[in-house]
Design an enzyme around this catalytic site. Structure first.
Site, PDB file in Angstrom:
ATOM      1  CG  ASP A   1     -28.525 -58.999  22.247  1.00  0.00           C
ATOM      2  OD1 ASP A   1     -27.589 -59.803  22.193  1.00  0.00           O
ATOM      3  OD2 ASP A   1     -28.812 -58.217  21.312  1.00  0.00           O
TER       4      ASP A   1
ATOM      5  NE  ARG B   1     -32.631 -58.658  15.630  1.00  0.00           N
ATOM      6  CZ  ARG B   1     -31.358 -59.043  15.757  1.00  0.00           C
ATOM      7  NH1 ARG B   1     -30.378 -58.176  15.573  1.00  0.00           N
ATOM      8  NH2 ARG B   1     -31.064 -60.296  16.064  1.00  0.00           N
TER       9      ARG B   1
HETATM   10  O1  MRU Z   1     -28.322 -60.825  16.215  1.00  0.00           O
HETATM   11  P1  MRU Z   1     -27.257 -59.825  16.534  1.00  0.00           P
HETATM   12  O2  MRU Z   1     -26.096 -59.856  15.600  1.00  0.00           O
HETATM   13  O3  MRU Z   1     -27.837 -58.432  16.696  1.00  0.00           O
HETATM   14  O4  MRU Z   1     -26.737 -60.281  17.959  1.00  0.00           O
HETATM   15  C1  MRU Z   1     -25.733 -59.519  18.579  1.00  0.00           C
HETATM   16  C2  MRU Z   1     -25.291 -60.062  19.888  1.00  0.00           C
HETATM   17  O5  MRU Z   1     -25.807 -61.038  20.386  1.00  0.00           O
HETATM   18  C3  MRU Z   1     -24.245 -59.278  20.618  1.00  0.00           C
HETATM   19  O6  MRU Z   1     -23.420 -60.120  21.358  1.00  0.00           O
HETATM   20  C4  MRU Z   1     -24.909 -58.285  21.584  1.00  0.00           C
HETATM   21  O7  MRU Z   1     -25.891 -57.534  20.924  1.00  0.00           O
HETATM   22  C5  MRU Z   1     -23.944 -57.376  22.221  1.00  0.00           C
HETATM   23  S1  MRU Z   1     -23.272 -56.225  21.075  1.00  0.00           S
HETATM   24  C6  MRU Z   1     -22.249 -55.177  21.890  1.00  0.00           C
END
Ligand code: MRU
Length: 356
Positions: A241, A93
């Protein structure tokens, strides 16, 4: 009742990695045991483990698994295998910087122990991966302390996606702040955005909060504006992220829209994230790679088609919220307010900023 903040999202257990399969929640709480780094890579890709800090912890454990199960007889041969595993894990990712941060930390540790015996090198890598996970929980608890001070008693808090215990090695970032406010005796009510297309808000945030009896109401993403217009939201708090040097924030798709809405309604918009989510090598949000995921996620739900076959689909997993819309960034080293360039640089250098 099991407390979600005590549930082990991911942990090292005797040469194995145990992780909750988040694709099955809330219907089933199933723990997977992985012995191969490729299983970890697959788990990250399909979101069995997700959320930036949890992805980082998983990647660290992935390299530890590679080392522990390697038959390499020399440190040089083991390092070559680790490089290969690193490439596989890094290709899962692109947006959460914690993934690359953790992989770099493990590889630096491997090189540092490159002159040691193979056994010593393996032990050092397992210890480093465990340290990353333990430090994440500690960081979230400190972030919670800083963030809780910003939450008024009786606050109605809107959050998006899942930035909780499940998205980290434990306790959570945005939900960590909410947990800390509750632990400090504040009354809160959380509105959890459903978070299309994969419903991390409805499935995971609602599950976590319900486990701990923190009042939570699930809304669909398109209800947030209406709620704000009715004066039913006091604060918005989300995770991240990747945060660029100027304070632009990449987070789950839909976050930007909430920030615009919060601005329009004069509401504070907080981002809670550990220092490992800061990427000062990117000057601004435009430089952050945004993951695009399969069209199936948008037009199918659990096998059921919700749009005609063959229709064109666009499915970016994240968006970028410009720093002008961010009231403050809550980290484990303190709360950073604009101007972010200076504030974030100071935080990365390790200087505490407790201005709140
Ligand atoms: O696609 P995901 O479920 O991995 O996305 C997660 C998010 O966008 C969260 O808000 C982010 O990673 C922060 S987690 C503490």
């Amino acid at each position: 009742m099991v407390k979600a903040s005590n549930v082990k999202t991911i942990e090292w257990a005797d040469g194995k990695v145990r992780l909750i399969d988040q694709t099955l929640l809330p219907a089933e709480l199933k723990v997977l045991e992985c012995t191969d780094y490729r299983e970890i890579a697959e788990a990250i890709k399909v979101l069995r483990v997700r959320g930036a800090p949890a992805i980082g912890a998983a990647a660290g454990f992935g390299l530890a698994l590679c080392a522990v199960h390697s038959r390499a007889e020399t440190p040089t041969a083991l390092l070559a295998e680790l490089e290969q595993a690193r490439a596989v894990l890094a290709a899962t990712r692109p947006t959460a910087v914690n993934l690359f941060w953790a992989l770099d930390r493990l590889m630096a540790c491997a090189r540092q122990h490159g002159e040691d015996s193979v056994e010593e090198l393996k032990e050092a890598l397992v210890a480093e991966a465990q340290a990353i996970a333990a430090a994440d929980v500690a960081a979230n608890r400190r972030m919670g302390q800083y963030g809780a001070a910003l939450i008024p008693d009786g606050a109605r808090i809107l959050t998006h996606c899942n930035a909780g215990a499940l998205a980290t090695a434990g306790y959570g970032t945005a939900l960590g702040v909410i947990r800390a406010a509750v632990e400090a005796g504040k009354r809160v009510h959380v509105y959890a955005d459903e978070t299309r297309p994969l419903l991390q808000g409805a499935r995971l945030t609602a599950w976590e909060l319900q486990q701990e009896h923190i009042p939570v109401t699930v809304i669909t993403d398109n209800m947030a504006a209406h709620l704000m217009q009715q004066g039913r939201v006091d604060v918005v708090i989300v995770g991240a992220d990747r945060i660029a040097a100027n304070g632009d924030v990449a987070n789950k798709i839909g976050t930007y829209g909430l920030a615009v809405l919060a601005h329009h309604h004069g509401l504070p918009f907080y981002v809670a994230a550990p220092v490992s989510t800061l990427d000062l090598s990117r000057a601004c949000g435009e430089e952050i790679p945004i993951e695009e995921r399969s069209p199936e996620e948008v037009v199918c739900f659990r096998g059921l088609r919700t749009a005609p076959e063959g229709v064109e689909v666009y499915n970016p997993a994240f968006d970028v919220t410009p720093h002008e819309l961010v009231t403050a960034i809550i980290t484990e080293r303190g709360v950073v307010r604009p101007p972010y360039v200076e504030g974030l640089r100071a935080i990365v250098r390790g200087k505490e900023d407790k201005t709140g």
